[in-house]
Design an enzyme around this catalytic site. Structure first.
Site, PDB file in Angstrom:
ATOM      1  CG  ASP A 173       4.449   1.940  -2.421  1.00  0.00           C
ATOM      2  OD1 ASP A 173       3.589   2.074  -1.531  1.00  0.00           O
ATOM      3  OD2 ASP A 173       5.119   0.902  -2.559  1.00  0.00           O
ATOM      4  CG  ASN A 203      -4.447   0.580  -1.717  1.00  0.00           C
ATOM      5  OD1 ASN A 203      -4.158   1.478  -2.506  1.00  0.00           O
ATOM      6  ND2 ASN A 203      -3.541  -0.316  -1.329  1.00  0.00           N
TER       7      ASN A 203
HETATM    8  C1  IPE Z   1       0.231   0.636  -4.878  1.00  0.00           C
HETATM    9  O1  IPE Z   1       0.880   0.590  -3.670  1.00  0.00           O
HETATM   10  C2  IPE Z   1      -1.056   1.421  -4.754  1.00  0.00           C
HETATM   11  C3  IPE Z   1      -0.920   2.867  -4.613  1.00  0.00           C
HETATM   12  C4  IPE Z   1       0.209   3.515  -4.584  1.00  0.00           C
HETATM   13  C5  IPE Z   1      -2.154   3.588  -4.521  1.00  0.00           C
HETATM   14  P1  IPE Z   1       0.655  -0.598  -2.627  1.00  0.00           P
HETATM   15  O2  IPE Z   1       1.461  -0.260  -1.436  1.00  0.00           O
HETATM   16  O3  IPE Z   1      -0.798  -0.818  -2.418  1.00  0.00           O
HETATM   17  O4  IPE Z   1       1.254  -1.840  -3.410  1.00  0.00           O
HETATM   18  P2  IPE Z   1       1.907  -3.195  -2.865  1.00  0.00           P
HETATM   19  O5  IPE Z   1       0.945  -3.750  -1.845  1.00  0.00           O
HETATM   20  O6  IPE Z   1       3.210  -2.831  -2.229  1.00  0.00           O
HETATM   21  O7  IPE Z   1       2.098  -4.047  -4.054  1.00  0.00           O
HETATM   22  C1  IPE Z   2       1.170   4.535  -0.746  1.00  0.00           C
HETATM   23  O1  IPE Z   2       1.867   4.366   0.447  1.00  0.00           O
HETATM   24  C2  IPE Z   2      -0.227   5.052  -0.503  1.00  0.00           C
HETATM   25  C3  IPE Z   2      -1.272   4.088  -0.822  1.00  0.00           C
HETATM   26  C4  IPE Z   2      -1.090   2.828  -1.129  1.00  0.00           C
HETATM   27  C5  IPE Z   2      -2.620   4.552  -0.804  1.00  0.00           C
HETATM   28  P1  IPE Z   2       1.717   3.068   1.353  1.00  0.00           P
HETATM   29  O2  IPE Z   2       0.660   3.320   2.366  1.00  0.00           O
HETATM   30  O3  IPE Z   2       1.548   1.850   0.527  1.00  0.00           O
HETATM   31  O4  IPE Z   2       3.145   3.073   2.041  1.00  0.00           O
HETATM   32  P2  IPE Z   2       4.082   1.829   2.324  1.00  0.00           P
HETATM   33  O5  IPE Z   2       4.312   1.140   1.024  1.00  0.00           O
HETATM   34  O6  IPE Z   2       3.371   0.979   3.327  1.00  0.00           O
HETATM   35  O7  IPE Z   2       5.334   2.437   2.874  1.00  0.00           O
HETATM   36 MG    MG Z   3       2.861   0.573  -0.331  1.00  0.00          MG
END
Ligand code: IPE
Ligand code: IPE
Ligand code: MG
Length: 245
Positions: free
Chosen positions: A18, A66
């Site tokens: 993340d 997602n």
């Molecule tokens: C979890 O991260 C999913 C992945 C890393 C693929 P998210 O960014 O989607 O999770 P939340 O929304 O912060 O809980």
């Molecule tokens: C994780 O990074 C990747 C996926 C969830 C696919 P994010 O896109 O959630 O990054 P943040 O949490 O918004 O920084």
């Molecule tokens: Mg995230």
């Protein structure tokens, strides 16, 4: 570490990768740049985990939730993941890595499934690290699917109600080929599971770092392993040293 304390390496490490978006935002760049850097970090960590003797690495690449992101981001991310894996299959295969998709296949397009089917087929016999890619993964959907499969078998008479236990449920999950994770790493600082490995993480050690995923490197991975090595896993029991008093 104390001299005679054994350094314990987890056999199964799971990672919630993340912080890609925040990594880009900090640099006043669009989120997709963060995703591109995130894939580069993943390549690094896959290689390093394998070198460190990790037997199973499960990475959360894309959740069932997602899909609710803006269409442009979803398209970019999904294409990026598949292009990267298509390119890397040969190299991963040479390194003896076995690739497995853990996620809901029933809602994926045939184009996407073709990439994973090919990766799984080519690497199926490999004896090195198992790399589980959690793509279109959601812990609740996984458990719902397991329940449906079990009920179907029970109704068909191939199992009875008394056969239903924790092992049987584990066998119906996408991760049935892997043991439960020993260590779960979450980058980006959030202290939540976000629907990842809900059943499998019952006794998993959790390590959260504020390092954003694109910055996560070999040293950070080692820090997580060091932290794991100092944990005492009790599984609900009394610590072993208490018993000898
Ligand atoms: C979890 O991260 C999913 C992945 C890393 C693929 P998210 O960014 O989607 O999770 P939340 O929304 O912060 O809980
Ligand atoms: C994780 O990074 C990747 C996926 C969830 C696919 P994010 O896109 O959630 O990054 P943040 O949490 O918004 O920084
Ligand atoms: Mg995230």
């Amino acid at each position: 570490m104390a001299k005679n304390q054994q350094y314990c390496i987890p056999s199964h490490v799971a990672i919630i990768m993340d912080g890609n978006g925040r990594w880009a935002q900090k640099r006043a760049m669009p989120r997709f740049v963060g995703h591109r850097q995130g894939l580069a970090a993943l390549k690094r960590i896959v290689r390093y985990a394998s070198e460190r003797g990790i037997e199973t690495l499960t990475v959360y690449a894309f959740s069932t939730e997602n899909w609710q992101r803006p269409q442009e981001e979803v398209n970019y991310l999904v294409n990026l993941i598949h292009e990267t894996f298509s390119k890397e299959i040969g190299e991963l295969h040479r390194e003896g890595v076995r690739i497995v998709l853990v996620g809901d296949r029933s809602t994926l397009s045939s184009d996407i499934l073709r990439v994973w089917d090919r990766a799984e087929r080519i690497t199926a016999e490999n004896q090195g690290m198992t790399l589980n890619i959690a793509f279109n993964y959601g812990g609740r959907t996984e458990i719902v699917n397991a329940v449906k499969n079990i009920v179907t078998k029970a109704l068909a008479g191939s199992i009875s109600i008394d056969d239903i236990n924790a092992e049987l449920i584990s066998e119906e999950l996408y991760t049935s080929h892997s043991p439960d994770p020993d260590l779960l790493i979450r980058t980006g600082g959030e202290q939540r599971l976000s629907n990842f490995l809900l059943w499998q993480s019952a006794y998993t050690e959790i390590y959260v770092t504020t390092t954003l995923w694109p910055d996560f490197d070999e040293k950070d991975f080692d820090k997580a392993l060091d932290s794991y090595s100092q944990r005492e896993r009790r599984f609900g029991k009394v610590p072993a040293k208490e018993l000898t008093k």
